[in-house]
Design an enzyme around this catalytic site. Structure first.
Site, short mmCIF file in Angstrom:
data_model
loop_
_atom_site.label_atom_id
_atom_site.label_comp_id
_atom_site.label_asym_id
_atom_site.label_seq_id
_atom_site.Cartn_x
_atom_site.Cartn_y
_atom_site.Cartn_z
N HIS A 1 -2.23 23.17 14.06
CA HIS A 1 -3.24 22.23 15.23
C HIS A 1 -4.23 22.28 13.97
O HIS A 1 -4.33 22.31 13.20
CB HIS A 1 -3.64 22.89 15.97
CG HIS A 1 -2.93 23.22 17.23
ND1 HIS A 1 -1.43 23.90 16.95
CD2 HIS A 1 -2.67 22.67 19.19
CE1 HIS A 1 -1.28 23.90 18.56
NE2 HIS A 1 -1.88 22.89 19.01
N HIS B 1 -4.84 15.77 24.29
CA HIS B 1 -5.11 17.13 23.17
C HIS B 1 -6.28 16.06 22.26
O HIS B 1 -6.82 17.25 21.50
CB HIS B 1 -3.55 16.74 22.97
CG HIS B 1 -2.78 17.55 22.82
ND1 HIS B 1 -1.89 17.67 24.25
CD2 HIS B 1 -1.65 19.23 22.29
CE1 HIS B 1 -0.82 19.04 24.44
NE2 HIS B 1 -1.41 19.43 23.02
N HIS C 1 5.14 15.93 19.98
CA HIS C 1 4.34 17.55 20.13
C HIS C 1 3.02 16.20 19.17
O HIS C 1 2.57 17.60 18.37
CB HIS C 1 4.38 17.52 20.32
CG HIS C 1 3.33 18.69 21.32
ND1 HIS C 1 3.42 19.00 22.46
CD2 HIS C 1 1.76 19.23 20.78
CE1 HIS C 1 2.27 20.31 22.99
NE2 HIS C 1 1.37 19.91 22.09
#
Length: 580
Positions: A444, A260, A364
């Site tokens: 995000h 990520h 996450h």
């Protein structure tokens, strides 16, 4: 005579053939300089180096000419450090399977000169083609390019599922080793042409025997030197567009499963989102954690600092998790479960599943921003639907999120929404607010702009901690917030996308970033139409005029396989590639 012939033949076989160096002359120079070396580092087949052959070369400018009458030129300067590093002139931005025309101007011993080179490149293809594949390469559909944006270049960080499947798993099935996809990483221009390609086989072991070449290549971010940092599974990389690896190293011992994000700090250290191996939970169980540690790694690979989110946040907060769409959780896409909510069990197996508690995917974290002004980090936690600022002291500074579910200590850090006049905006515990304010949901890229504001890609899944009656009621936004830390408030100052509705909805992945050079909001929806059968997932590149909200750029890229997401896109600036 027959015996003589036989003995001569035997002598020829048994005696090494001795040839002088002159028998194998070096490749001839292509011009006044040296040879052209294709793909000099074995990683980027659409790159080359024109060797300078120890000659006194300076003031270099390269132009890769566009293909055909409407093709786009790519031009950039090459600085002295880049010339020395590559022992020549780096050439990037060429077309695949094409005889490229490359113009190079430079000074040789102080005298200005100009040359034109012809460089043939190979074809490129996807190593993960299988019976699910819809095309060889990811196809591109250019919708809109406004005047003044023609020279934009976009790097797409995408994937293709490995036809062998993910066959890696840690002992006791914990951690995220099975988070594994073949990379598709390339640069396109505004004509929809591929102008750079990262060789998949150089980065990824499709056969699955080498754990150092498995994982998901993600988190590509530019450095001030024109190179790019990124992570893949168990390793951290830094590479420039010739394919030269400045870093190629294992994560520090005790840590694993990076994905990520990998972003360079001003001092040259890199912040990486990873996980902890052999982590001792409060109940005495030892687990491998999942996407909940931030590592600060210096240029020598030494671990400088660690943010353990299990001790900083609350891994038992489940308000967001139980509202998520079970059809799309990170890269795990199951169209048959679209619209159903995730089932969270406190005693579920440990591993890469959406669940509460250390050892499961409760946080996450998918982006990191470094705030220079107070040496802190800003994180996007998808499974908490929260943007969180944390200091060097490992204490939470503030949280942008709905109030439901936070423990007393963290609840005191949740920012109060206000309007442009500073008046408080009323919100429910689940984040339904008046005055056109909204939080971000499964978001995000919470990144800091040059203005000091924060831009976020609000994916929009689990909005207000529920699944809507119909999936087509969902939407995604580009959104910008202004935080007042002293007052503990947050103001929404800009948004785009709500009116575009479900056709613009990206449930997972994606990015947004303010671009000051064009006063646009750049973004990429990486998972549009991910549930649609029989077609590749749409990735949509947009640049939106900040003042008018007019669409300046819209380009679609389609994945080669159904239900397969893209991750991010970033803007490539040629003038920074080799400027040093």
């Amino acid at each position: 005579m027959k015996g003589l012939k036989l003995s001569v033949l035997a002598l020829a076989i048994s005696t090494p053939l001795m040839l002088s160096a002159a028998s194998f002359p070096p490749a001839p120079a292509a011009g006044d300089l040296g040879r052209i070396v294709h793909n000099p580092y074995g990683n980027a087949p659409l790159s080359a180096v024109i060797e300078t052959a120890n000659k006194n070369v300076s003031d270099v400018k390269v132009t890769v000419k566009g293909k055909g009458r409407k093709g786009l030129d790519i031009s950039y300067d090459v600085g002295p450090k880049s010339l020395l590093t590559h022992d020549g002139i780096p050439v990037v931005g060429m077309y695949a399977d094409f005889r490229n025309t490359v113009e190079v101007s430079y000074k040789l011993d102080g005298k200005a000169t100009r040359e034109t080179y012809t460089i043939q490149t190979p074809a490129i293809s996807d190593i993960a083609i299988d019976n699910r594949s819809l095309s060889n390469l990811q196809t591109v559909d250019v919708k809109t390019v406004a005047p003044g944006f023609e020279d934009r270049l976009y790097m797409v960080n995408s994937f293709s599922y490995n036809p062998n499947g993910s066959d890696l798993a840690w002992r006791d099935n914990t951690g995220a080793a099975n988070f594994d996809l073949a990379p598709n990483t390339y640069i396109i221009d505004t004509q929809g042409e591929y102008r750079w390609w990262l060789d998949q086989a150089a980065m990824y072991d499709v056969d699955g025997r080498d754990i150092d070449k498995r994982g998901a290549l993600m988190g590509i971010r530019p450095t001030e030197r024109g190179s790019y940092t990124f992570v893949q599974g168990q390793k951290l990389f830094e590479m420039d567009l010739t394919g030269r690896m400045a870093r190629d190293e294992r994560l520090p011992r005790g840590y694993q499963d990076a994905s990520h994000e990998a972003v360079e700090m001003p001092n040259g250290d890199v912040l990486v989102r990873a996980a902890k191996r052999n982590y001792l939970r409060p109940d005495g169980t030892i687990v491998h954690t999942v996407r909940d540690h931030i590592l600060q790694i210096d240029p020598k690979g030494q671990l400088v600092d660690v943010w353990d989110l299990n001790t900083i946040l609350d891994p038992m907060r489940d308000n967001v998790l139980i509202s998520l769409d079970a059809g799309a959780v990170c890269m795990n896409v199951d169209a048959e479960q679209e619209g159903q909510t995730v089932k969270v069990e406190p005693d579920a197996p440990y591993g890469d599943i959406a669940g509460v508690g250390t050892g499961r995917n409760w946080a996450h974290v998918n982006s990191i921003a470094y705030d220079e002004k107070d040496d802190s980090i800003i994180l996007s936690s998808r499974h908490q639907s929260a943007v969180i600022k944390i200091g060097r002291n490992k204490e939470v500074t503030w949280i942008i999120a709905a109030r439901a579910g936070w423990n007393d200590e963290l609840a005191s850090k949740v920012l109060q929404p206000v309007n442009s006049k500073g008046k408080k905006i009323k919100c429910t515990e689940n984040g339904q607010c008046e005055d056109n304010f909204d939080f971000t949901w499964t978001q995000h890229t919470a990144w800091i702009t040059p203005k000091g504001t924060i831009t976020v890609l609000d994916n929009g899944d689990g909005r207000h901690m529920e699944q809507p009656a119909m999936p087509n009621m969902k939407y995604t936004r580009f959104v910008e917030y202004k935080v007042n830390e002293k007052k503990g408030t947050v103001e929404q100052v800009w948004e785009y996308g709500k009116d575009r509705g479900y056709e613009w909805y990206s449930p997972i992945t994606s990015v947004t970033e303010y671009r000051p050079e064009t006063d646009t909001m750049f973004g990429f929806g990486g998972s549009i139409e991910i549930f649609m059968p029989g077609q590749g997932t749409r990735g949509k590149i947009n640049e939106i005029d900040y003042k008018t909200k007019e669409v300046k750029v819209e380009i679609d890229v389609f994945n080669t396989k159904p239900h397969t997401p893209h991750y991010r896109s970033i803007i490539v600036e040629p003038n920074k590639m080799f400027s040093e």
